[in-house]
Design a protein around this motif. Structure first.
Motif, mmCIF file in Angstrom:
data_model
loop_
_atom_site.group_PDB
_atom_site.id
_atom_site.type_symbol
_atom_site.label_atom_id
_atom_site.label_comp_id
_atom_site.label_asym_id
_atom_site.label_seq_id
_atom_site.Cartn_x
_atom_site.Cartn_y
_atom_site.Cartn_z
ATOM 1 N N GLU A 127 -5.448 -4.137 -57.648
ATOM 2 C CA GLU A 127 -5.741 -5.211 -56.554
ATOM 3 C C GLU A 127 -4.615 -5.982 -56.297
ATOM 4 O O GLU A 127 -4.093 -6.436 -55.449
ATOM 5 C CB GLU A 127 -6.719 -5.798 -56.822
ATOM 6 C CG GLU A 127 -7.294 -7.138 -55.944
ATOM 7 C CD GLU A 127 -7.781 -6.605 -54.592
ATOM 8 O OE1 GLU A 127 -7.542 -7.299 -53.544
ATOM 9 O OE2 GLU A 127 -8.108 -5.497 -54.531
ATOM 10 N N ILE A 128 -3.942 -6.163 -57.373
ATOM 11 C CA ILE A 128 -2.669 -7.238 -57.821
ATOM 12 C C ILE A 128 -1.386 -6.627 -56.825
ATOM 13 O O ILE A 128 -0.766 -7.176 -55.986
ATOM 14 C CB ILE A 128 -2.200 -7.593 -58.984
ATOM 15 C CG1 ILE A 128 -3.426 -8.590 -59.506
ATOM 16 C CG2 ILE A 128 -0.925 -8.574 -59.052
ATOM 17 C CD1 ILE A 128 -3.356 -8.905 -61.009
ATOM 18 N N GLU A 129 -1.510 -5.281 -57.083
ATOM 19 C CA GLU A 129 -0.202 -4.416 -56.374
ATOM 20 C C GLU A 129 -0.382 -4.370 -54.862
ATOM 21 O O GLU A 129 0.482 -4.230 -54.263
ATOM 22 C CB GLU A 129 -0.264 -3.121 -56.994
ATOM 23 C CG GLU A 129 0.415 -3.150 -58.514
ATOM 24 C CD GLU A 129 1.832 -3.493 -58.432
ATOM 25 O OE1 GLU A 129 2.794 -3.437 -57.839
ATOM 26 O OE2 GLU A 129 2.127 -4.499 -59.486
ATOM 27 N N LEU A 130 -1.572 -4.218 -54.507
ATOM 28 C CA LEU A 130 -1.957 -4.239 -53.162
ATOM 29 C C LEU A 130 -1.447 -5.522 -52.264
ATOM 30 O O LEU A 130 -0.787 -5.491 -51.551
ATOM 31 C CB LEU A 130 -3.367 -4.259 -52.727
ATOM 32 C CG LEU A 130 -4.060 -2.916 -52.934
ATOM 33 C CD1 LEU A 130 -5.639 -3.001 -52.720
ATOM 34 C CD2 LEU A 130 -3.216 -1.965 -52.139
ATOM 35 N N HIS A 131 -1.593 -6.642 -53.131
ATOM 36 C CA HIS A 131 -0.956 -8.067 -52.497
ATOM 37 C C HIS A 131 0.528 -8.168 -52.823
ATOM 38 O O HIS A 131 1.061 -8.960 -52.102
ATOM 39 C CB HIS A 131 -1.654 -9.185 -53.150
ATOM 40 C CG HIS A 131 -3.034 -9.101 -52.934
ATOM 41 N ND1 HIS A 131 -3.532 -9.351 -51.455
ATOM 42 C CD2 HIS A 131 -4.052 -8.994 -53.353
ATOM 43 C CE1 HIS A 131 -5.045 -9.152 -51.352
ATOM 44 N NE2 HIS A 131 -5.437 -9.128 -52.766
ATOM 45 N N SER A 144 -12.466 -11.962 -68.387
ATOM 46 C CA SER A 144 -11.128 -11.973 -68.831
ATOM 47 C C SER A 144 -10.449 -10.391 -68.317
ATOM 48 O O SER A 144 -10.141 -9.764 -69.280
ATOM 49 C CB SER A 144 -10.883 -12.153 -70.074
ATOM 50 O OG SER A 144 -11.370 -13.591 -70.112
ATOM 51 N N ILE A 145 -10.440 -10.146 -67.063
ATOM 52 C CA ILE A 145 -10.002 -8.834 -66.762
ATOM 53 C C ILE A 145 -8.881 -8.866 -65.661
ATOM 54 O O ILE A 145 -8.937 -9.772 -64.987
ATOM 55 C CB ILE A 145 -11.143 -7.681 -66.500
ATOM 56 C CG1 ILE A 145 -11.735 -8.310 -65.242
ATOM 57 C CG2 ILE A 145 -11.814 -7.384 -67.553
ATOM 58 C CD1 ILE A 145 -12.642 -7.079 -64.948
#
Length: 73
Positions: free
Chosen positions: A52-56, A46-47
């Motif tokens: 990584e999200i900002e890259l997308h 649960s992390i």
């Protein structure tokens, strides 16, 4: 080491009474046994990796090719 010896050692180390230590159920763990959890959950961790999200999320509207020999400062 017997269970009684384990319980007494935990009592000495923690200062708890013997009945409290026995209720908690201490035991010696084998460091080589990594599958010791009696009720493992097979859920993903649960992390959130926000990088990584900002890259997308940050997608360029117009692709701009980068020079191969260009260094970032």
């Amino acid at each position: 080491m017997t269970q009684q010896e384990i319980d007494r050692a935990v009592c000495v180390a923690t200062g708890e009474c013997l009945c409290e230590v026995q209720q908690r159920g201490f035991s010696i763990a084998d460091p080589l046994d990594v599958n010791f959890d009696p009720e493992p959950d097979f859920l993903p961790p649960s992390i959130v990796d926000w990088d990584e999200i900002e890259l997308h999320r940050n997608v360029a509207v117009i692709n701009q090719p980068r020079k191969a020999n260009c260094r970032l400062i």
